[in-house]
Design an enzyme around this catalytic site. Structure first.
Site, PDB file in Angstrom:
ATOM      1  N   HIS A  96       0.794  -1.231   0.000  1.00 26.66           N
ATOM      2  CA  HIS A  96       0.000   0.000   0.000  1.00 26.66           C
ATOM      3  C   HIS A  96       0.826   1.281   0.000  1.00 26.66           C
ATOM      4  O   HIS A  96       0.267   2.360  -0.175  1.00 26.66           O
ATOM      5  CB  HIS A  96      -0.988   0.011   1.174  1.00 26.66           C
ATOM      6  CG  HIS A  96      -2.331   0.571   0.790  1.00 26.66           C
ATOM      7  ND1 HIS A  96      -3.458   0.375   1.559  1.00 26.66           N
ATOM      8  CD2 HIS A  96      -2.723   1.333  -0.256  1.00 26.66           C
ATOM      9  CE1 HIS A  96      -4.498   0.997   1.000  1.00 26.66           C
ATOM     10  NE2 HIS A  96      -4.077   1.584  -0.126  1.00 26.66           N
ATOM     11  N   ASP A 119      -9.918  -0.154   4.066  1.00 29.85           N
ATOM     12  CA  ASP A 119      -8.733  -0.769   4.678  1.00 29.85           C
ATOM     13  C   ASP A 119      -9.052  -1.106   6.137  1.00 29.85           C
ATOM     14  O   ASP A 119      -9.853  -0.419   6.779  1.00 29.85           O
ATOM     15  CB  ASP A 119      -7.593   0.266   4.630  1.00 29.85           C
ATOM     16  CG  ASP A 119      -6.190  -0.328   4.756  1.00 29.85           C
ATOM     17  OD1 ASP A 119      -5.276   0.228   4.107  1.00 29.85           O
ATOM     18  OD2 ASP A 119      -6.011  -1.323   5.500  1.00 29.85           O
ATOM     19  N   HIS A 121      -6.750  -0.711   8.183  1.00 31.55           N
ATOM     20  CA  HIS A 121      -5.784   0.229   8.752  1.00 31.55           C
ATOM     21  C   HIS A 121      -5.937   1.615   8.134  1.00 31.55           C
ATOM     22  O   HIS A 121      -6.361   1.741   6.990  1.00 31.55           O
ATOM     23  CB  HIS A 121      -4.360  -0.271   8.500  1.00 31.55           C
ATOM     24  CG  HIS A 121      -4.144  -1.711   8.844  1.00 31.55           C
ATOM     25  ND1 HIS A 121      -4.299  -2.728   7.927  1.00 31.55           N
ATOM     26  CD2 HIS A 121      -3.784  -2.293  10.009  1.00 31.55           C
ATOM     27  CE1 HIS A 121      -4.035  -3.888   8.514  1.00 31.55           C
ATOM     28  NE2 HIS A 121      -3.730  -3.662   9.779  1.00 31.55           N
ATOM     29  N   ASP A 123      -3.334   3.688   7.657  1.00 32.33           N
ATOM     30  CA  ASP A 123      -2.121   3.929   6.845  1.00 32.33           C
ATOM     31  C   ASP A 123      -1.707   5.389   6.877  1.00 32.33           C
ATOM     32  O   ASP A 123      -1.244   5.931   5.870  1.00 32.33           O
ATOM     33  CB  ASP A 123      -2.345   3.457   5.403  1.00 32.33           C
ATOM     34  CG  ASP A 123      -2.515   1.946   5.318  1.00 32.33           C
ATOM     35  OD1 ASP A 123      -2.723   1.443   4.187  1.00 32.33           O
ATOM     36  OD2 ASP A 123      -2.470   1.276   6.365  1.00 32.33           O
ATOM     37  N   HIS A 136       4.276   1.015   4.154  1.00 30.33           N
ATOM     38  CA  HIS A 136       2.886   0.727   3.732  1.00 30.33           C
ATOM     39  C   HIS A 136       1.880   1.142   4.808  1.00 30.33           C
ATOM     40  O   HIS A 136       0.679   1.156   4.548  1.00 30.33           O
ATOM     41  CB  HIS A 136       2.699  -0.733   3.318  1.00 30.33           C
ATOM     42  CG  HIS A 136       2.671  -1.709   4.457  1.00 30.33           C
ATOM     43  ND1 HIS A 136       2.035  -2.928   4.355  1.00 30.33           N
ATOM     44  CD2 HIS A 136       3.214  -1.666   5.708  1.00 30.33           C
ATOM     45  CE1 HIS A 136       2.187  -3.592   5.495  1.00 30.33           C
ATOM     46  NE2 HIS A 136       2.902  -2.847   6.325  1.00 30.33           N
ATOM     47  N   ASP A 226      -7.479  -1.809  -0.009  1.00 25.42           N
ATOM     48  CA  ASP A 226      -6.540  -2.767   0.578  1.00 25.42           C
ATOM     49  C   ASP A 226      -7.347  -4.039   0.824  1.00 25.42           C
ATOM     50  O   ASP A 226      -8.350  -4.000   1.537  1.00 25.42           O
ATOM     51  CB  ASP A 226      -6.016  -2.196   1.898  1.00 25.42           C
ATOM     52  CG  ASP A 226      -4.937  -3.050   2.547  1.00 25.42           C
ATOM     53  OD1 ASP A 226      -4.063  -2.480   3.218  1.00 25.42           O
ATOM     54  OD2 ASP A 226      -4.974  -4.284   2.373  1.00 25.42           O
ATOM     55  N   ASP A 228      -7.012  -6.279   2.737  1.00 20.48           N
ATOM     56  CA  ASP A 228      -7.170  -6.648   4.148  1.00 20.48           C
ATOM     57  C   ASP A 228      -8.343  -5.952   4.820  1.00 20.48           C
ATOM     58  O   ASP A 228      -8.635  -6.196   5.994  1.00 20.48           O
ATOM     59  CB  ASP A 228      -5.865  -6.490   4.950  1.00 20.48           C
ATOM     60  CG  ASP A 228      -5.473  -5.045   5.229  1.00 20.48           C
ATOM     61  OD1 ASP A 228      -4.258  -4.795   5.394  1.00 20.48           O
ATOM     62  OD2 ASP A 228      -6.351  -4.156   5.322  1.00 20.48           O
ATOM     63  N   GLU A 271      -2.065  -5.276  -1.705  1.00 15.76           N
ATOM     64  CA  GLU A 271      -1.756  -6.154  -0.579  1.00 15.76           C
ATOM     65  C   GLU A 271      -2.187  -7.618  -0.757  1.00 15.76           C
ATOM     66  O   GLU A 271      -2.271  -8.340   0.233  1.00 15.76           O
ATOM     67  CB  GLU A 271      -2.270  -5.557   0.749  1.00 15.76           C
ATOM     68  CG  GLU A 271      -1.628  -4.212   1.120  1.00 15.76           C
ATOM     69  CD  GLU A 271      -0.223  -4.305   1.737  1.00 15.76           C
ATOM     70  OE1 GLU A 271       0.258  -5.418   1.995  1.00 15.76           O
ATOM     71  OE2 GLU A 271       0.382  -3.239   1.972  1.00 15.76           O
TER      72      GLU A 271
HETATM   73  N1  1EE Z   1      -0.283   0.212  11.405  1.00 14.14           N
HETATM   74  C1  1EE Z   1       0.716  -0.793  11.128  1.00 14.14           C
HETATM   75  C2  1EE Z   1       0.190  -1.747  10.011  1.00 14.14           C
HETATM   76  C3  1EE Z   1       0.143  -1.100   8.658  1.00 14.14           C
HETATM   77  C4  1EE Z   1      -0.598  -1.950   7.618  1.00 14.14           C
HETATM   78  C5  1EE Z   1      -0.428  -1.401   6.236  1.00 14.14           C
HETATM   79  B1  1EE Z   1      -1.560  -1.820   5.195  1.00 14.14           B
HETATM   80  O1  1EE Z   1      -1.279  -1.230   3.927  1.00 14.14           O
HETATM   81  O2  1EE Z   1      -1.681  -3.221   5.089  1.00 14.14           O
HETATM   82  O3  1EE Z   1      -2.826  -1.291   5.623  1.00 14.14           O
HETATM   83  C6  1EE Z   1       1.077  -1.552  12.405  1.00 14.14           C
HETATM   84  C7  1EE Z   1      -0.030  -2.387  12.891  1.00 14.14           C
HETATM   85  N2  1EE Z   1       0.120  -2.839  14.277  1.00 14.14           N
HETATM   86  C8  1EE Z   1       1.472  -2.768  14.832  1.00 14.14           C
HETATM   87  C9  1EE Z   1       1.497  -3.314  16.262  1.00 14.14           C
HETATM   88  C10 1EE Z   1       0.888  -4.711  16.330  1.00 14.14           C
HETATM   89  O4  1EE Z   1       0.814  -5.201  17.663  1.00 14.14           O
HETATM   90  C11 1EE Z   1      -0.482  -4.731  15.679  1.00 14.14           C
HETATM   91  C12 1EE Z   1      -0.399  -4.211  14.295  1.00 14.14           C
HETATM   92  C13 1EE Z   1       2.001  -0.141  10.676  1.00 14.14           C
HETATM   93  O5  1EE Z   1       2.965  -0.864  10.472  1.00 14.14           O
HETATM   94  O6  1EE Z   1       2.010   1.118  10.583  1.00 14.14           O
HETATM   95 MN    MN Z   2      -4.412  -2.761   5.685  1.00 12.77          MN
HETATM   96 MN    MN Z   3      -3.369  -0.441   3.569  1.00 11.94          MN
END
Ligand code: 1EE
Ligand code: MN
Ligand code: MN
Ligand code: MN
Length: 304
Positions: A96, A119, A121, A123, A136, A226, A228, A271
């Site tokens: 993403h 999504d 998330h 993002d 992402h 996304d 997901d 994704e």
């Molecule tokens: N918000 C997350 C996931 C992003 C997902 C990107 B996508 O494009 O797929 O929407 C981190 C999510 N979070 C981190 C701590 C964990 O315990 C639970 C998941 C991040 O890495 O910023």
């Molecule tokens: Mn996502």
């Molecule tokens: Mn995303």
């Protein structure tokens, strides 16, 4: 519609291999023919190729900055060209982080636009709030005018400037926000239909309010989908699955209603990761759902 497909086999916005295989899997599932069968004139611009960088050390904890910046500059140019060809752009990811280039290139061609971000998330982590350093999870923070002062200067990102206003952003399907994201989303006043609102209002009301908002603003719409956002029972082959997602029907309903507005001007489908599906069936379910969501964007109606 006149449609332009762009494959973006890119995975460096996140740590899991396999998401770069998304574009060709979605093509192999018959997207082009299915779009044509339902009356669209489709041109496939092929897959972008991205430069392999020797050196790409993290910058302030943010990973693969130079690769992500370079890839998105390429993608922005490609999407702009598709729009200048008078086509609705369809970007097949890839992770993403590619929304940075896709939305930037779209806005470069059409000017101010609305964004519908479907999504689990938000993002919208900034390079300073991200808990993982994975880009992402950050694309929206680079795109929003309101966050401009919060974004550090990063190598290979100087080509872009923010191009989306928070009042033109609608989120659907949110259910896993990091603390910094929650604060940002509430602060910015973007329209948010989390899974709580989907449960409370029903997808019919969510889309009524979303489409009213979009039609009032009358701007071209960029849909960034996304996979997901959909429940992992339906789309397990993805990098960051979160339980309690949209049903297949809710996911398709979103695309049918957005198609009806006539404002759809650019689409991302990202994704899909075949290496995350436990079984072949799980991978196929994920890929087929991605295809069906795209068909819903371009005129497929379950009512016929
Ligand atoms: N918000 C997350 C996931 C992003 C997902 C990107 B996508 O494009 O797929 O929407 C981190 C999510 N979070 C981190 C701590 C964990 O315990 C639970 C998941 C991040 O890495 O910023
Ligand atoms: Mn996502
Ligand atoms: Mn995303
Ligand atoms: Mn809250």
């Amino acid at each position: 519609s006149r449609v332009g497909l762009i494959g973006a086999p890119f995975a460096k916005g996140q740590p899991r291999p396999g998401v770069d295989r998304g574009p060709d899997l979605i093509r192999a599932a018959g997207l082009l023919n299915r779009l044509q069968e339902q009356g669209n004139e489709v041109k496939d611009y092929g897959n972008l190729t991205f430069e392999e960088l020797e050196e790409d050390e993290p910058v302030g904890g943010v990973k693969h900055v130079r690769a992500v910046g370079g890839a998105n500059q390429r993608l922005s140019e490609a999407v702009r060209a598709v729009k200048m060809d008078g086509r609705v752009s369809v970007m097949l990811g890839g992770d993403h982080s590619l929304a940075i280039g896709s939305i930037h290139g779209h806005a470069a061609a059409v000017g101010p636009l609305s964004v519908v971000w479907v999504d689990a998330h938000a993002d919208v982590n900034t390079a300073l709030t991200t808990p993982t350093g994975n880009l992402h999870g950050q694309p929206m923070s680079f795109l929003l005018h309101e966050l401009r002062s919060k974004i550090p200067v990063l190598p290979n990102f100087s080509w872009m400037t923010p191009c989306v206003s928070a009042k033109d952003l609608v989120y659907i399907g949110l259910r896993d926000l990091d603390p910094g994201e929650h604060y940002i989303v509430r602060l910015l006043g973007a329209k948010v239909f989390s899974m709580t609102e989907v449960d409370r209002l029903g997808i019919g009301r969510v889309m009524e309010e979303t489409c009213d908002h979009l039609c009032t603003r009358k701007k071209p719409v960029h849909l960034s989908y996304d996979v997901d956002a959909i429940d992992p029972a339906v789309t397990p082959a993805t990098g960051t699955p979160v339980p309690g997602g949209l049903t297949y029907r809710e996911g398709v309903y979103i695309t049918e209603q957005l198609c009806q507005t006539g404002l759809l001007s650019g689409v991302d489908m990202v994704e899909v990761n075949p290496l995350r599906g436990p079984t072949e069936h799980a991978i196929q379910s994920t890929v087929n759902t991605a295809v069906d969501l795209l068909l819903g964007c371009f005129g497929r109606r379950r009512e016929g």
